[in-house]
Design an enzyme around this catalytic site. Structure first.
Site, PDB file in Angstrom:
ATOM      1  N   GLY A   1      -0.435  -3.510   6.517  1.00  0.00           N
ATOM      2  CA  GLY A   1       0.301  -2.259   6.640  1.00  0.00           C
ATOM      3  C   GLY A   1       1.272  -2.264   7.798  1.00  0.00           C
TER       4      GLY A   1
ATOM      5  N   ASP B   1       4.879   4.203   2.497  1.00  0.00           N
ATOM      6  CA  ASP B   1       3.572   3.581   2.732  1.00  0.00           C
ATOM      7  C   ASP B   1       3.366   3.374   4.236  1.00  0.00           C
ATOM      8  OD1 ASP B   1       1.080   2.503   2.352  1.00  0.00           O
ATOM      9  OD2 ASP B   1       1.756   0.639   1.431  1.00  0.00           O
TER      10      ASP B   1
END
Length: 426
Positions: free
Chosen positions: A319, A300
C-alpha cells in the site's frame, strides 16, 4: 463569497462565481458584490473530487492515519468526499462501527466521510455481515467491500449481490483469486523471476472479475471492481459492459504511472496489492479510463507505519499514500498526453464516482443552483512531493522527490472553504 476570474472546466473566458448560503448563486463576467473574494486568475474550477477507496485506519491503527489527518489529506488533494474502507480494527461489519466512522467524519468536517461496510463478518469470507443493518443506520451505507480480501466464495458473492440489489447498494470487489496468489510478492513476469520474487499472475484478478460480472448479470445487481491493474481485466470489463452488465471499475493513480520496473531496488514503498504491472498494462489502463471502460480514479490511499514499510520486501505491508498526489498523477498521465481534458478530469474524479456511490450532492455541475462544492486548481504550477510534508500520519509515498504538475489552491465544501492556498482551514 465571490470567486473572481476562474475558468470552469478550463473552458471559455474567465468568469466570476458568487457563492451564497452554500450554493452557487450567480455566474458571469465582472460580478460586483461587496463580499469576501478569492482571486482565481489563471485557475480552473472543477467539482470537488470523490474518492471511492480510502483507508483512514480509524478505529484501530491511529498510529498510521486518523479520520482527521486523512480528511485533511483529502481536502488538500481537492477531495470533498471519501469512502473509508472497512478493514479497520475492529472491522466495520456492523452498525456501531460504521456509525462511529460517519460521526467522526462529521465532527472533523473537512470532507464528507462515507463508511464502507464489510461484505462478510470480520472480512473472513465465510458469513455475510449485517448489510441491512448498516444500510439502515445513520451512516446510510450503500457501498460494501472486503477490500484487502477477495470475496472468493462464489455462493457468498452471489448472495451479497442479491442483498445489495435490494438495498440499492453496490459490492466493491477486491479481485484476487487467493489460491493463485499465495505467497505472491510481485507481478508474475520476467522482472519478478529475475528478482527472485514469487509472482502474482494477472489471471488471479481477471478470473474473479469475469466470474463476478457473470454473477452481476445473472442477479441484476451492481458490481464495482476495485483497483483494476491488468489489460486482461479491461477486456473482461469491455465484454461485460457490451452486454449491459451493471459493472463499474476504478483505477489507481499509481497503476496509471508506475510499473514493475520500480521493483529493481527492492524498496517496499513500491509494494502494493494488486502489484505494479507492466508498461503495456499501464498504457491500456490509461486508454480504458479515457474511453470510459474504466469509469473512475480511486486512490486506494493506504498509510503504513514505518516499521511496516522500512523492512525487507517480503515482510512489508502493501500500500501507498494517494490522496494528495492523485490529481497531479492524472494530469501527468492523461491531461498532458491529451487523453483527457478538464471535463474528463471532472468525469473520472468527481462525477462518475459520485454516481457509482449514489451521492446526490457531490459531482454536481458547476451551475447556478448547485452546491458550491468545488476545487480550484492551478494547472501551470508544479510541486515536489515530500512524504514528511504530507498531511497523513504516514509518509509512504512512491512519488518521493518527484516534481508533479497541478496544485490545488482552494477546496470548498458546500460553500465553506476547507483549503486555502494549500493550508487546511479548520
Amino acid at each position: 463569497m465571490l470567486i473572481k476570474g476562474v475558468r470552469r472546466y478550463g473552458e471559455g473566458d474567465p468568469v466570476d462565481i458568487l457563492v451564497r448560503d452554500g450554493v452557487i448563486a450567480e455566474i458571469g463576467p465582472n460580478l460586483d458584490h461587496d463580499v469576501e473574494t478569492i482571486d482565481a486568475d489563471g485557475l480552473v474550477a472543477l467539482p470537488g473530487f470523490v474518492d471511492l477507496h480510502t483507508h483512514l485506519r480509524e478505529p484501530g491503527r491511529e498510529d498510521t492515519e486518523t479520520i482527521a489527518t486523512g480528511s485533511a489529506a483529502a481536502a488538500l488533494g481537492g477531495y470533498t468526499a471519501v469512502f473509508a474502507m472497512a478493514n479497520t480494527d475492529p472491522v466495520a461489519d456492523n452498525a456501531v462501527i460504521v456509525e462511529h466512522v460517519w460521526r467522526r467524519g462529521r465532527e472533523v468536517g473537512l470532507v464528507d466521510v462515507h463508511p464502507v461496510g464489510a461484505v462478510t463478518v470480520g472480512l473472513k469470507g465465510e458469513k455475510l455481515a449485517e448489510l441491512g443493518t448498516m444500510a439502515r443506520s445513520q451512516a446510510n451505507v450503500r457501498v460494501f467491500s472486503d477490500d484487502g480480501h477477495c470475496v472468493s466464495d462464489p455462493l457468498i458473492m452471489r448472495r451479497a449481490l442479491e442483498y445489495t440489489k435490494a438495498l440499492d447498494g453496490v459490492i466493491a470487489q477486491h479481485a484476487e483469486e487467493p489460491r493463485l496468489t499465495e505467497g505472491a510478492q510481485a507481478h508474475e513476469g520476467e522482472r519478478a523471476a529475475r528478482l527472485g520474487l514469487a509472482g502474482w499472475p494477472a489471471a488471479a484478478e481477471e478470473s474473479i472479475v469475469a466470474r463476478d460480472c457473470l454473477l452481476a448479470k445473472q442477479t441484476g445487481a451492481r458490481l464495482h471492481v476495485c483497483h483494476v491493474s491488468t489489460a486482461g481485466t479491461v477486456d473482461v470489463l469491455r465484454w461485460a459492459k457490451e452486454r449491459a452488465t451493471l459493472v463499474s471499475a476504478e483505477v489507481t493513480p499509481h497503476h496509471l504511472l508506475l510499473t514493475d520496473e520500480r521493483l529493481a531496488t527492492y524498496d517496499p514503498v513500491n509494494k502494493v496489492n494488486p502489484p505494479l504491472r507492466t508498461e503495456s498494462d499501464v498504457q491500456v489502463l490509461r486508454e480504458a479510463l479515457a474511453e470510459g471502460v474504466v469509469d473512475c480514479v480511486a486512490t486506494d490511499h493506504a498509510p503504513h507505519a514505518p516499521q511496516d514499510k522500512d523492512c525487507e520486501w517480503s515482510a512489508a505491508r502493501p500500500g501507498m499514500l494517494g490522496l494528495q498526489t492523485a490529481l497531479s498523477i492524472v494530469i501527468e498521465t492523461l491531461v498532458r498526453p491529451g487523453l483527457l481534458d478538464w471535463r474528463g478530469v471532472a468525469r473520472v474524479m468527481s462525477e462518475k464516482p459520485a454516481e457509482i456511490a449514489g451521492l446526490a450532492d457531490q459531482g454536481r455541475p458547476l451551475m447556478v443552483g448547485e452546491p458550491a462544492t468545488l476545487t480550484l486548481v492551478d494547472p501551470h504550477a508544479t510541486w515536489t512531493v515530500r512524504g514528511a510534508e504530507l498531511a497523513s500520519v504516514a509518509g509512504n509515498t512512491p512519488f518521493e522527490g518527484m516534481e508533479l504538475p497541478g496544485v490545488v489552491r482552494t477546496t470548498m465544501l458546500r460553500g465553506r472553504v476547507t483549503v486555502s492556498e494549500g493550508k487546511v482551514q479548520a
